[in-house]
Design a protein around this motif. Structure first.
Motif, PDB file in Angstrom:
ATOM      1  N   LEU A 145      -1.327   3.534  -3.815  1.00  0.00           N
ATOM      2  CA  LEU A 145      -0.566   2.942  -3.213  1.00  0.00           C
ATOM      3  C   LEU A 145      -0.976   3.079  -1.531  1.00  0.00           C
ATOM      4  O   LEU A 145      -1.094   2.237  -0.906  1.00  0.00           O
ATOM      5  N   LEU A 146      -1.632   4.336  -1.119  1.00  0.00           N
ATOM      6  CA  LEU A 146      -2.043   4.485   0.013  1.00  0.00           C
ATOM      7  C   LEU A 146      -3.180   3.720   0.314  1.00  0.00           C
ATOM      8  O   LEU A 146      -3.608   3.402   1.643  1.00  0.00           O
ATOM      9  N   HIS A 147      -3.768   3.355  -0.595  1.00  0.00           N
ATOM     10  CA  HIS A 147      -5.095   2.381  -0.520  1.00  0.00           C
ATOM     11  C   HIS A 147      -4.864   0.876  -0.918  1.00  0.00           C
ATOM     12  O   HIS A 147      -5.925   0.282  -1.077  1.00  0.00           O
ATOM     13  N   GLY A 148      -3.615   0.651  -1.147  1.00  0.00           N
ATOM     14  CA  GLY A 148      -3.326  -0.655  -1.316  1.00  0.00           C
ATOM     15  C   GLY A 148      -3.490  -1.246  -2.708  1.00  0.00           C
ATOM     16  O   GLY A 148      -3.289  -2.361  -2.910  1.00  0.00           O
ATOM     17  N   ASP A 149      -3.814  -0.340  -3.622  1.00  0.00           N
ATOM     18  CA  ASP A 149      -4.221  -0.713  -5.081  1.00  0.00           C
ATOM     19  C   ASP A 149      -2.787  -0.486  -5.941  1.00  0.00           C
ATOM     20  O   ASP A 149      -2.833   0.397  -6.552  1.00  0.00           O
ATOM     21  N   VAL A 150      -1.949  -1.728  -5.836  1.00  0.00           N
ATOM     22  CA  VAL A 150      -0.622  -1.431  -6.448  1.00  0.00           C
ATOM     23  C   VAL A 150      -0.724  -1.630  -7.900  1.00  0.00           C
ATOM     24  O   VAL A 150      -0.132  -0.873  -8.682  1.00  0.00           O
ATOM     25  N   ALA A 151      -1.773  -2.272  -8.412  1.00  0.00           N
ATOM     26  CA  ALA A 151      -1.840  -2.176  -9.830  1.00  0.00           C
ATOM     27  C   ALA A 151      -2.323  -0.942 -10.391  1.00  0.00           C
ATOM     28  O   ALA A 151      -1.880  -0.553 -11.555  1.00  0.00           O
ATOM     29  N   ALA A 152      -3.458  -0.297  -9.856  1.00  0.00           N
ATOM     30  CA  ALA A 152      -3.764   0.905 -10.491  1.00  0.00           C
ATOM     31  C   ALA A 152      -2.612   2.082 -10.213  1.00  0.00           C
ATOM     32  O   ALA A 152      -2.479   2.794 -11.050  1.00  0.00           O
ATOM     33  N   ALA A 153      -1.767   1.921  -9.360  1.00  0.00           N
ATOM     34  CA  ALA A 153      -0.902   2.713  -8.919  1.00  0.00           C
ATOM     35  C   ALA A 153       0.164   2.787 -10.115  1.00  0.00           C
ATOM     36  O   ALA A 153       0.925   3.577 -10.737  1.00  0.00           O
ATOM     37  N   ALA A 154       0.553   1.295 -10.301  1.00  0.00           N
ATOM     38  CA  ALA A 154       1.579   1.077 -11.479  1.00  0.00           C
ATOM     39  C   ALA A 154       1.164   1.479 -12.962  1.00  0.00           C
ATOM     40  O   ALA A 154       1.929   2.062 -13.682  1.00  0.00           O
ATOM     41  N   ARG A 155      -0.027   1.610 -13.244  1.00  0.00           N
ATOM     42  CA  ARG A 155      -0.634   2.165 -14.340  1.00  0.00           C
ATOM     43  C   ARG A 155      -0.788   3.357 -14.317  1.00  0.00           C
ATOM     44  O   ARG A 155      -0.359   4.191 -15.628  1.00  0.00           O
ATOM     45  N   HIS A 156      -0.612   4.095 -13.346  1.00  0.00           N
ATOM     46  CA  HIS A 156      -0.516   5.675 -13.366  1.00  0.00           C
ATOM     47  C   HIS A 156       0.845   6.224 -13.456  1.00  0.00           C
ATOM     48  O   HIS A 156       1.163   7.131 -13.906  1.00  0.00           O
ATOM     49  N   HIS A 157       1.770   5.505 -12.694  1.00  0.00           N
ATOM     50  CA  HIS A 157       3.105   5.798 -12.854  1.00  0.00           C
ATOM     51  C   HIS A 157       3.897   4.588 -12.331  1.00  0.00           C
ATOM     52  O   HIS A 157       4.149   4.613 -11.001  1.00  0.00           O
ATOM     53  N   LEU A 158       4.325   3.845 -13.251  1.00  0.00           N
ATOM     54  CA  LEU A 158       4.991   2.509 -12.873  1.00  0.00           C
ATOM     55  C   LEU A 158       6.579   3.003 -12.354  1.00  0.00           C
ATOM     56  O   LEU A 158       6.857   2.279 -11.317  1.00  0.00           O
ATOM     57  N   VAL A 159       7.108   4.061 -13.015  1.00  0.00           N
ATOM     58  CA  VAL A 159       8.412   4.148 -12.440  1.00  0.00           C
ATOM     59  C   VAL A 159       8.331   4.578 -11.009  1.00  0.00           C
ATOM     60  O   VAL A 159       9.049   4.535 -10.063  1.00  0.00           O
ATOM     61  N   PHE A 160       7.480   5.422 -10.559  1.00  0.00           N
ATOM     62  CA  PHE A 160       7.201   5.970  -9.321  1.00  0.00           C
ATOM     63  C   PHE A 160       7.003   4.753  -8.336  1.00  0.00           C
ATOM     64  O   PHE A 160       7.446   4.934  -7.240  1.00  0.00           O
ATOM     65  N   VAL A 161       6.309   3.919  -8.634  1.00  0.00           N
ATOM     66  CA  VAL A 161       5.809   2.687  -7.789  1.00  0.00           C
ATOM     67  C   VAL A 161       7.099   1.928  -7.642  1.00  0.00           C
ATOM     68  O   VAL A 161       7.551   1.551  -6.579  1.00  0.00           O
ATOM     69  N   PHE A 162       8.032   1.620  -8.602  1.00  0.00           N
ATOM     70  CA  PHE A 162       9.362   1.145  -8.620  1.00  0.00           C
ATOM     71  C   PHE A 162      10.136   1.696  -7.453  1.00  0.00           C
ATOM     72  O   PHE A 162      10.953   1.058  -6.956  1.00  0.00           O
ATOM     73  N   ALA A 163      10.212   3.186  -7.511  1.00  0.00           N
ATOM     74  CA  ALA A 163      11.098   3.697  -6.694  1.00  0.00           C
ATOM     75  C   ALA A 163      10.691   3.906  -5.463  1.00  0.00           C
ATOM     76  O   ALA A 163      11.893   4.056  -4.349  1.00  0.00           O
ATOM     77  N   VAL A 164       9.364   3.741  -4.827  1.00  0.00           N
ATOM     78  CA  VAL A 164       9.039   4.206  -3.627  1.00  0.00           C
ATOM     79  C   VAL A 164       9.764   3.274  -2.551  1.00  0.00           C
ATOM     80  O   VAL A 164      10.182   3.841  -1.659  1.00  0.00           O
ATOM     81  N   PRO A 165       9.872   1.961  -2.783  1.00  0.00           N
ATOM     82  CA  PRO A 165      10.490   1.111  -1.732  1.00  0.00           C
ATOM     83  C   PRO A 165      11.991   1.565  -1.614  1.00  0.00           C
ATOM     84  O   PRO A 165      12.500   1.826  -0.382  1.00  0.00           O
ATOM     85  N   PHE A 166      12.815   2.048  -2.480  1.00  0.00           N
ATOM     86  CA  PHE A 166      14.034   2.425  -2.222  1.00  0.00           C
ATOM     87  C   PHE A 166      14.198   3.684  -1.507  1.00  0.00           C
ATOM     88  O   PHE A 166      14.837   3.875  -0.621  1.00  0.00           O
ATOM     89  N   ILE A 167      13.126   4.666  -1.851  1.00  0.00           N
ATOM     90  CA  ILE A 167      13.080   6.000  -1.166  1.00  0.00           C
ATOM     91  C   ILE A 167      12.724   5.681   0.399  1.00  0.00           C
ATOM     92  O   ILE A 167      13.487   6.464   1.152  1.00  0.00           O
ATOM     93  N   ILE A 168      11.813   4.992   0.516  1.00  0.00           N
ATOM     94  CA  ILE A 168      11.643   4.852   1.889  1.00  0.00           C
ATOM     95  C   ILE A 168      12.614   4.082   2.782  1.00  0.00           C
ATOM     96  O   ILE A 168      13.011   4.610   4.176  1.00  0.00           O
ATOM     97  N   TYR A 169      13.270   3.158   2.273  1.00  0.00           N
ATOM     98  CA  TYR A 169      14.420   2.612   2.814  1.00  0.00           C
ATOM     99  C   TYR A 169      15.492   3.606   3.160  1.00  0.00           C
ATOM    100  O   TYR A 169      16.415   3.487   4.204  1.00  0.00           O
ATOM    101  N   LEU A 170      15.845   4.240   2.026  1.00  0.00           N
ATOM    102  CA  LEU A 170      16.865   5.402   2.329  1.00  0.00           C
ATOM    103  C   LEU A 170      16.599   6.220   3.436  1.00  0.00           C
ATOM    104  O   LEU A 170      17.574   6.751   4.180  1.00  0.00           O
TER     105      LEU A 170
END
Length: 220
Positions: A145-170
């Motif tokens: 994610l820090l390198h902008g590769d969302v597809a690879a990030a989702a492959r390694h942990h899909l749930v984490f990628v889903f939760a990141v925007p909510f955690i940042i906004y909170l």
């Protein structure tokens, strides 16, 4: 009107009629065990109760719970409260931001995508059983994610990628209100949504360990 001291309690009560037929009582001495006669010679009630007389009779007594003095704080507690009063409101968001920055820095420096499976720190479950635990792949997903590769990030942990925007906004909403007094729209997450998220995380943790496509695509 009369007052009776029960159980040997040393107390006296002087009850007088207030305006409008409402009773008033002045009680001195021990409050426990004091019985006060109701208005108009009505039934006696404890001094810890309040009775209200109406024009047609006596309303049943209403219990007034006793009030307790708050416990006295010790020296350490008083020092802690004084310290909190002197701490600026922006310090807590800054401390959390420092922790986030440290985690991001460690992820970028260590590059978990190139580390061996048994390189420290490692997952005990993965090392001993070969199975992915619920958190396996999270650090690598953060690196991608820090390198902008969302597809690879989702492959390694899909749930984490889903939760990141909510955690940042909170964090942003909390930090803005805490440090600058600006109230952003609050993200209200009901308990049902949390339960669904935890269930989806559990299902993802199980399915990613299955040896069949497409589930094995998420195995890291």
């Amino acid at each position: 009107m009369s007052a009776v001291a029960a159980s040997g309690a040393a107390a006296t009560a002087v009850v007088t009629e207030a305006g409008g037929g409402a009773p008033s009582a002045e009680i001195s001495g021990a409050a426990h065990g004091v019985l006060v006669a109701g208005p108009g010679g009505g039934p006696e009630y404890p001094a810890g109760y309040a009775a209200y007389g109406g024009p047609d009779g006596v309303v049943p007594p209403t219990f007034l719970p006793p009030s307790y003095a708050p416990p006295r704080r010790g020296r350490v507690g008083r020092a802690y409260l004084r310290m909190l009063e002197r701490v600026p409101t922006w310090l807590a968001p800054l401390a959390v931001l420092g922790c986030i920055g440290g985690a991001v820095g460690y992820t970028l420096i260590s590059n978990p995508t190139d580390s061996a499976p048994d390189a420290p720190p490692t997952c005990i479950l993965k090392l001993t059983t070969g199975l992915d635990c619920p958190g396996c792949g999270g650090t690598r997903a953060a690196w991608y994610l820090l390198h902008g590769d969302v597809a690879a990030a989702a492959r390694h942990h899909l749930v984490f990628v889903f939760a990141v925007p909510f955690i940042i906004y909170l964090y942003i909403a909390w930090a803005a209100q805490r440090a600058f007094g600006r109230k952003l729209p609050q993200l209200k997450i009901p308990p049902v949504a949390i339960a669904i998220f935890m269930g989806a995380w559990l299902a993802f943790s199980i399915l990613r360990n299955l040896p069949w496509a497409p589930f094995n695509w998420f195995y890291v």
